[in-house]
Design an enzyme around this catalytic site. Structure first.
Site, mmCIF file in Angstrom:
data_model
loop_
_atom_site.group_PDB
_atom_site.id
_atom_site.type_symbol
_atom_site.label_atom_id
_atom_site.label_comp_id
_atom_site.label_asym_id
_atom_site.label_seq_id
_atom_site.Cartn_x
_atom_site.Cartn_y
_atom_site.Cartn_z
ATOM 1 N N GLN A 146 48.885 20.575 26.316
ATOM 2 C CA GLN A 146 47.688 21.234 25.789
ATOM 3 C C GLN A 146 47.816 22.754 25.684
ATOM 4 O O GLN A 146 47.069 23.374 24.939
ATOM 5 C CB GLN A 146 46.478 20.877 26.659
ATOM 6 C CG GLN A 146 46.151 19.402 26.605
ATOM 7 C CD GLN A 146 44.904 19.054 27.368
ATOM 8 O OE1 GLN A 146 44.967 18.666 28.521
ATOM 9 N NE2 GLN A 146 43.752 19.190 26.744
ATOM 10 N N ASN A 158 47.681 11.901 35.977
ATOM 11 C CA ASN A 158 46.345 12.336 35.593
ATOM 12 C C ASN A 158 45.591 11.205 34.899
ATOM 13 O O ASN A 158 46.010 10.723 33.846
ATOM 14 C CB ASN A 158 46.424 13.527 34.630
ATOM 15 C CG ASN A 158 45.044 14.048 34.254
ATOM 16 O OD1 ASN A 158 44.340 14.615 35.076
ATOM 17 N ND2 ASN A 158 44.638 13.825 33.006
ATOM 18 N N GLU A 159 44.521 10.774 35.516
ATOM 19 C CA GLU A 159 43.555 9.864 34.892
ATOM 20 C C GLU A 159 44.127 8.568 34.327
ATOM 21 O O GLU A 159 44.071 8.349 33.105
ATOM 22 C CB GLU A 159 42.807 10.593 33.772
ATOM 23 C CG GLU A 159 42.068 11.832 34.210
ATOM 24 C CD GLU A 159 41.257 12.444 33.080
ATOM 25 O OE1 GLU A 159 41.477 12.108 31.913
ATOM 26 O OE2 GLU A 159 40.396 13.274 33.385
ATOM 27 N N GLU A 195 39.200 18.846 37.943
ATOM 28 C CA GLU A 195 38.700 19.329 36.645
ATOM 29 C C GLU A 195 37.189 19.200 36.628
ATOM 30 O O GLU A 195 36.645 18.199 37.080
ATOM 31 C CB GLU A 195 39.218 18.488 35.459
ATOM 32 C CG GLU A 195 40.638 18.720 35.084
ATOM 33 C CD GLU A 195 41.066 17.869 33.876
ATOM 34 O OE1 GLU A 195 40.238 17.587 32.987
ATOM 35 O OE2 GLU A 195 42.243 17.470 33.855
ATOM 36 N N TRP A 225 43.242 17.717 22.848
ATOM 37 C CA TRP A 225 43.695 16.411 22.342
ATOM 38 C C TRP A 225 43.132 16.158 20.939
ATOM 39 O O TRP A 225 43.141 17.062 20.108
ATOM 40 C CB TRP A 225 43.337 15.287 23.337
ATOM 41 C CG TRP A 225 43.882 15.535 24.720
ATOM 42 C CD1 TRP A 225 43.160 15.806 25.843
ATOM 43 C CD2 TRP A 225 45.270 15.604 25.140
ATOM 44 N NE1 TRP A 225 43.997 16.020 26.915
ATOM 45 C CE2 TRP A 225 45.291 15.889 26.510
ATOM 46 C CE3 TRP A 225 46.503 15.422 24.487
ATOM 47 C CZ2 TRP A 225 46.466 16.021 27.251
ATOM 48 C CZ3 TRP A 225 47.680 15.560 25.220
ATOM 49 C CH2 TRP A 225 47.651 15.849 26.574
ATOM 50 N N LYS A 245 36.827 22.595 20.111
ATOM 51 C CA LYS A 245 36.127 22.319 21.369
ATOM 52 C C LYS A 245 36.807 23.159 22.448
ATOM 53 O O LYS A 245 37.934 22.898 22.839
ATOM 54 C CB LYS A 245 36.249 20.833 21.694
ATOM 55 C CG LYS A 245 35.437 20.376 22.882
ATOM 56 C CD LYS A 245 35.597 18.878 23.096
ATOM 57 C CE LYS A 245 34.589 18.348 24.095
ATOM 58 N NZ LYS A 245 34.791 16.905 24.332
ATOM 59 N N TYR A 298 37.025 25.066 26.242
ATOM 60 C CA TYR A 298 36.606 24.961 27.642
ATOM 61 C C TYR A 298 36.981 26.195 28.449
ATOM 62 O O TYR A 298 36.624 26.304 29.612
ATOM 63 C CB TYR A 298 37.313 23.778 28.316
ATOM 64 C CG TYR A 298 36.819 22.391 27.982
ATOM 65 C CD1 TYR A 298 35.861 21.765 28.781
ATOM 66 C CD2 TYR A 298 37.340 21.677 26.907
ATOM 67 C CE1 TYR A 298 35.438 20.471 28.512
ATOM 68 C CE2 TYR A 298 36.921 20.380 26.633
ATOM 69 C CZ TYR A 298 35.973 19.784 27.439
ATOM 70 O OH TYR A 298 35.558 18.502 27.175
#
Ligand code: BG6
Length: 464
Positions: A14, A159-160, A369, A423, A429, A431
């Site tokens: 990312q 991760n996740e 996060e 993604w 978008k 953050y």
């Protein structure tokens, strides 16, 4: 008490850019963003915010705002670029420099081994659906432990597992872009096994750190309280949380999970008796929680399975799902949603932390996060992101309340350190605590939230 960790987080694909530099191999995301028709926003991570070349500047900004920890992930394809298995020294060099630069600044590195970016050659043989990926993951992890294990205090295996498989095999917005619950279950199981086996490997070495797994969590709440709602809540918890948290903390899958999967005609022949020992031995030291919203559900009322995520924004399409025979998403008209149709419900931070405290014997947790995605605007050289400050401020208040009430939360990472590739949502978008002017040489401009966060950290650490 040790110092509370306050920091922020990123992930390799990312933010790094440099997608084909210094011997890096191709990952599934390079391939997806260059070639897939499902790349609906038509952008890629080739350059992103160029963290690969500018990490010193980024770390200086973290340091300047009193952040004492940084969560980032290693790109597997920088360490082992292709199927020959040869290790790329330049990849090791990069992460050595990054880790050392953190330590020089008294920033605790929190290192994730795998944050979605599988090597392309493994993706092509089925990725996590193929057991070979597990062996390759253990091999890669061992190389990282040997190279960096003398300096990294916090490791994350995966991760996740939940949200990643949900996107790949449920919503179908991540590669391989399918809606197939047989494949979903198999890949999810193998991811958990991969994590457990990596933890077993870690325990064999003489490394200084602790190791955990990061789960995209959201405590389950229901619309009603009758029996049907309670069953829906249990089903939603199994589906979204417990197959990850029970397994990595307790060392085994919940019994009723396999029962429900069989009821949904899932062929469980990928589950092997001998795996049990790995799950038992490969439990975590801590749980990382990525928290964005709760899981608000009601009883399943009919129809086929259908998962929808909103990757286009604009606020009109809500996120949610119907999982046939299990549960479906409920919508609460009194709770605001963000521009991507996801609930804004900061109280879930407290509910989630207290649930984990209660269910898992107050295991150490980190909020790995939490953040707020929005369309930030640069006006006269400044970004006044007051909406983010307000919302994230609420989340943090609830976290501090849980901490006061004895929850063993040891750190908080804001997503994200700076604006980055979101993604399938692309770059609009945002953050970040730091604005990236993507059209102007990736210039770094701290937002209002950056200064707000700095003050908040200062005050909290003063009080300790
Ligand atoms: C988490 C991921 O699920 O949410 C991050 O670990 C991701 O990688 C973040 O970017 C925010 O989600 P999104 O899809 O809005 O970027």
């Amino acid at each position: 008490m040790e110092k509370f960790l306050w920091g922020s987080a990123t992930a390799s694909y990312q933010c790094e850019g440099a997608w084909n530099e210094d011997g890096k191999g191709e990952s599934q995301w390079d391939d997806f963003s260059h070639h897939s028709p499902f790349n609906i926003n038509h952008v890629d991570g080739d350059i992103s915010c160029d963290h690969y070349h500018r990490f010193i500047e980024d770390l200086d900004l973290m340091k300047e705002s009193h952040q004492n920890t940084y969560r980032f992930s290693i790109a597997w394809t920088r360490i082992i670029p292709d199927e020959t298995g040869k290790v790329n020294q330049k990849g090791l060099d990069f992460y050595n420099q990054l880790i050392n630069a953190c330590i020089e600044r008294h920033i605790v590195p929190n290192v994730t081994l795998w944050h979605y970016d599988l090597p392309l050659h493994l993706y092509k043989i089925g990725g996590w659906e193929n057991r070979r990926t597990i062996d390759e993951f253990v091999n890669y992890a061992k190389i990282c432990f040997e190279a960096f294990g003398d300096r990294v205090p916090l490791w994350v295996t995966v991760n996740e597992p939940g949200f990643y498989t949900h996107c790949c095999y449920g919503a179908g917005n991540y590669p391989p872009n399918v809606c197939d619950f047989q494949r979903y279950a198999k890949a999810g199981y193998h991811l958990m096994l991969g994590s457990a086996r990596v933890i077993e490997e870690f325990r064999k070495g003489d490394y200084i750190g602790k190791i955990g797994l990061v789960h995209a969590s959201g405590n389950v709440e229901t619309k009603g309280t009758d029996e049907a709602n309670q069953i829906a809540a249990r089903n939603a918890d199994l589906f979204n949380n417990l197959w990850v948290t029970d397994t990595c903390i307790r060392g085994y899958f919940p019994d009723d999970l396999f029962y429900k999967l069989r009821e949904s005609q899932i062929d469980l022949s990928f589950v092997k008796e001998e795996d049990k020992i790995h799950f038992r031995n490969g439990t975590v030291d801590f749980l990382g929680i990525n928290l964005y919203c709760r899981t608000y559900v009601k009883p399943y009322s009919g129809g086929e399975t259908n998962v929808h995520l909103n990757n286009k924004g604009s606020g009109k399409i809500l996120e949610g799902e119907v999982i046939k025979g299990w549960y479906e998403t409920a919508y609460d008209p009194h709770v605001k949603v963000n521009q991507w149709g996801r609930e804004i419900y900061p109280r879930c931070m407290y509910d989630e932390l207290m649930t984990i405290k209660r269910e898992y014997d107050n295991i150490p947790v980190f909020i790995t996060e939490n953040g707020h995605g929005c369309y930030d605007e640069l006006i006269d050289g400044q970004v006044d992101d007051k909406e983010r400050i307000e919302i994230v401020g609420e989340f943090i208040k609830w976290m501090l309340k849980a901490r006061e009430e004895g929850c063993n939360v040891q750190g908080y990472y804001m997503w994200s350190t700076m604006d980055l590739y979101s993604w399938v949502n692309g770059y609009k978008k945002r953050y970040g605590l730091v604005y990236i002017d993507f059209n102007n040489g990736n210039k770094r401009i701290p937002k209002k939230s950056y200064y707000w966060y700095k003050k908040l950290i200062e005050n909290d650490l003063k009080g300790e």
